[in-house]
Design a protein around this motif. Structure first.
Motif, mmCIF file in Angstrom:
data_model
loop_
_atom_site.group_PDB
_atom_site.id
_atom_site.type_symbol
_atom_site.label_atom_id
_atom_site.label_comp_id
_atom_site.label_asym_id
_atom_site.label_seq_id
_atom_site.Cartn_x
_atom_site.Cartn_y
_atom_site.Cartn_z
ATOM 1 N N MET A 107 0.686 -38.593 4.471
ATOM 2 C CA MET A 107 -0.730 -38.821 4.330
ATOM 3 C C MET A 107 -1.436 -38.190 5.528
ATOM 4 O O MET A 107 -1.030 -38.365 6.661
ATOM 5 N N ILE A 108 -2.504 -37.464 5.238
ATOM 6 C CA ILE A 108 -3.282 -36.803 6.279
ATOM 7 C C ILE A 108 -4.709 -37.327 6.219
ATOM 8 O O ILE A 108 -5.314 -37.376 5.148
ATOM 9 N N SER A 109 -5.245 -37.709 7.376
ATOM 10 C CA SER A 109 -6.644 -38.122 7.490
ATOM 11 C C SER A 109 -7.358 -37.109 8.373
ATOM 12 O O SER A 109 -6.789 -36.633 9.354
ATOM 13 N N TYR A 110 -8.595 -36.817 8.021
ATOM 14 C CA TYR A 110 -9.386 -35.850 8.776
ATOM 15 C C TYR A 110 -10.622 -36.520 9.353
ATOM 16 O O TYR A 110 -11.270 -37.313 8.677
ATOM 17 N N VAL A 111 -10.946 -36.161 10.593
ATOM 18 C CA VAL A 111 -12.149 -36.656 11.246
ATOM 19 C C VAL A 111 -12.907 -35.443 11.766
ATOM 20 O O VAL A 111 -12.337 -34.598 12.458
ATOM 21 N N GLY A 112 -14.180 -35.334 11.412
ATOM 22 C CA GLY A 112 -15.018 -34.253 11.918
ATOM 23 C C GLY A 112 -15.182 -33.076 10.991
ATOM 24 O O GLY A 112 -15.679 -32.024 11.403
ATOM 25 N N LEU A 113 -14.788 -33.211 9.730
ATOM 26 C CA LEU A 113 -14.921 -32.091 8.794
ATOM 27 C C LEU A 113 -16.360 -31.829 8.371
ATOM 28 O O LEU A 113 -16.672 -30.739 7.906
ATOM 29 N N LYS A 114 -17.223 -32.799 8.530
ATOM 30 C CA LYS A 114 -18.607 -32.649 8.064
ATOM 31 C C LYS A 114 -19.351 -31.536 8.786
ATOM 32 O O LYS A 114 -20.284 -30.963 8.238
ATOM 33 N N LYS A 115 -18.936 -31.205 10.000
ATOM 34 C CA LYS A 115 -19.620 -30.168 10.769
ATOM 35 C C LYS A 115 -19.115 -28.764 10.452
ATOM 36 O O LYS A 115 -19.635 -27.790 10.973
ATOM 37 N N LEU A 116 -18.114 -28.660 9.594
ATOM 38 C CA LEU A 116 -17.535 -27.370 9.251
ATOM 39 C C LEU A 116 -18.077 -26.863 7.925
ATOM 40 O O LEU A 116 -18.529 -27.631 7.079
ATOM 41 N N ARG A 117 -17.980 -25.540 7.735
ATOM 42 C CA ARG A 117 -18.373 -24.926 6.465
ATOM 43 C C ARG A 117 -17.253 -25.133 5.442
ATOM 44 O O ARG A 117 -16.106 -25.394 5.818
ATOM 45 N N PRO A 118 -17.554 -25.009 4.147
ATOM 46 C CA PRO A 118 -16.530 -25.243 3.117
ATOM 47 C C PRO A 118 -15.283 -24.366 3.273
ATOM 48 O O PRO A 118 -14.167 -24.834 3.062
ATOM 49 N N LEU A 119 -15.448 -23.095 3.642
ATOM 50 C CA LEU A 119 -14.299 -22.217 3.825
ATOM 51 C C LEU A 119 -13.437 -22.693 4.998
ATOM 52 O O LEU A 119 -12.203 -22.677 4.929
ATOM 53 N N GLN A 120 -14.072 -23.156 6.062
ATOM 54 C CA GLN A 120 -13.331 -23.676 7.210
ATOM 55 C C GLN A 120 -12.589 -24.957 6.854
ATOM 56 O O GLN A 120 -11.453 -25.159 7.294
ATOM 57 N N ILE A 121 -13.217 -25.808 6.058
ATOM 58 C CA ILE A 121 -12.563 -27.047 5.617
ATOM 59 C C ILE A 121 -11.309 -26.715 4.817
ATOM 60 O O ILE A 121 -10.250 -27.322 5.009
ATOM 61 N N LYS A 122 -11.423 -25.731 3.940
ATOM 62 C CA LYS A 122 -10.280 -25.322 3.121
ATOM 63 C C LYS A 122 -9.144 -24.802 4.007
ATOM 64 O O LYS A 122 -7.977 -25.133 3.786
ATOM 65 N N GLU A 123 -9.476 -23.981 5.022
ATOM 66 C CA GLU A 123 -8.462 -23.464 5.939
ATOM 67 C C GLU A 123 -7.761 -24.591 6.686
ATOM 68 O O GLU A 123 -6.535 -24.598 6.819
ATOM 69 N N VAL A 124 -8.544 -25.537 7.184
ATOM 70 C CA VAL A 124 -7.977 -26.670 7.928
ATOM 71 C C VAL A 124 -7.037 -27.466 7.040
ATOM 72 O O VAL A 124 -5.922 -27.815 7.451
ATOM 73 N N GLU A 125 -7.445 -27.757 5.821
ATOM 74 C CA GLU A 125 -6.613 -28.543 4.919
ATOM 75 C C GLU A 125 -5.334 -27.808 4.544
ATOM 76 O O GLU A 125 -4.258 -28.406 4.505
ATOM 77 N N GLU A 126 -5.429 -26.496 4.278
ATOM 78 C CA GLU A 126 -4.240 -25.733 3.896
ATOM 79 C C GLU A 126 -3.226 -25.657 5.035
ATOM 80 O O GLU A 126 -2.037 -25.879 4.836
ATOM 81 N N ILE A 127 -3.700 -25.354 6.238
ATOM 82 C CA ILE A 127 -2.800 -25.254 7.387
ATOM 83 C C ILE A 127 -2.184 -26.613 7.698
ATOM 84 O O ILE A 127 -0.991 -26.717 7.985
#
Length: 104
Positions: A1-21
């Motif tokens: 299980m992965i939880s993310y904090v601070g994704l709201k300040k990122l653009r959608p493409l950046q969010i996708k990169e963070v989640e994939e990596i």
């Protein structure tokens, strides 16, 4: 299980990169720690008109009885994600080092 904090300040493409990596690297970690949870903290700061990213990882698992931490800062988001997971991997290897060589 992965939880993310601070994704709201990122653009959608950046969010996708963070989640994939994160998912790709967490799959490797789960081979050794079956019940592990990972928390990814991302902080975006604007410096000199250019965004700087700070990423902190916290790995928790009942089998290790403590928390493994890793952090990294860089200008490039994918690079900082790879660096922080390398740091976490090194921390895990250091803490659970099984290959011990003896001096002759």
């Amino acid at each position: 299980m992965i939880s993310y904090v601070g994704l709201k300040k990122l653009r959608p493409l950046q969010i996708k990169e963070v989640e994939e990596i994160s998912e790709r690297n967490f799959d490797k970690i789960k081979r050794d720690f079956k019940d592990a949870t990972l928390v990814v903290y991302i902080k975006k700061q604007d410096r000199i008109g250019k965004p700087m990213f700070s990423v902190n990882l916290r790995l928790e698992d009942a089998s290790i009885r403590n928390i493994m931490l890793a952090k990294e800062t860089d200008w490039d988001l994918p690079r900082v994600m790879h660096k922080v997971f390398d740091n976490l991997s090194n921390e895990i290897n250091h803490k659970f080092k099984t290959d011990v060589t003896k001096r002759s």
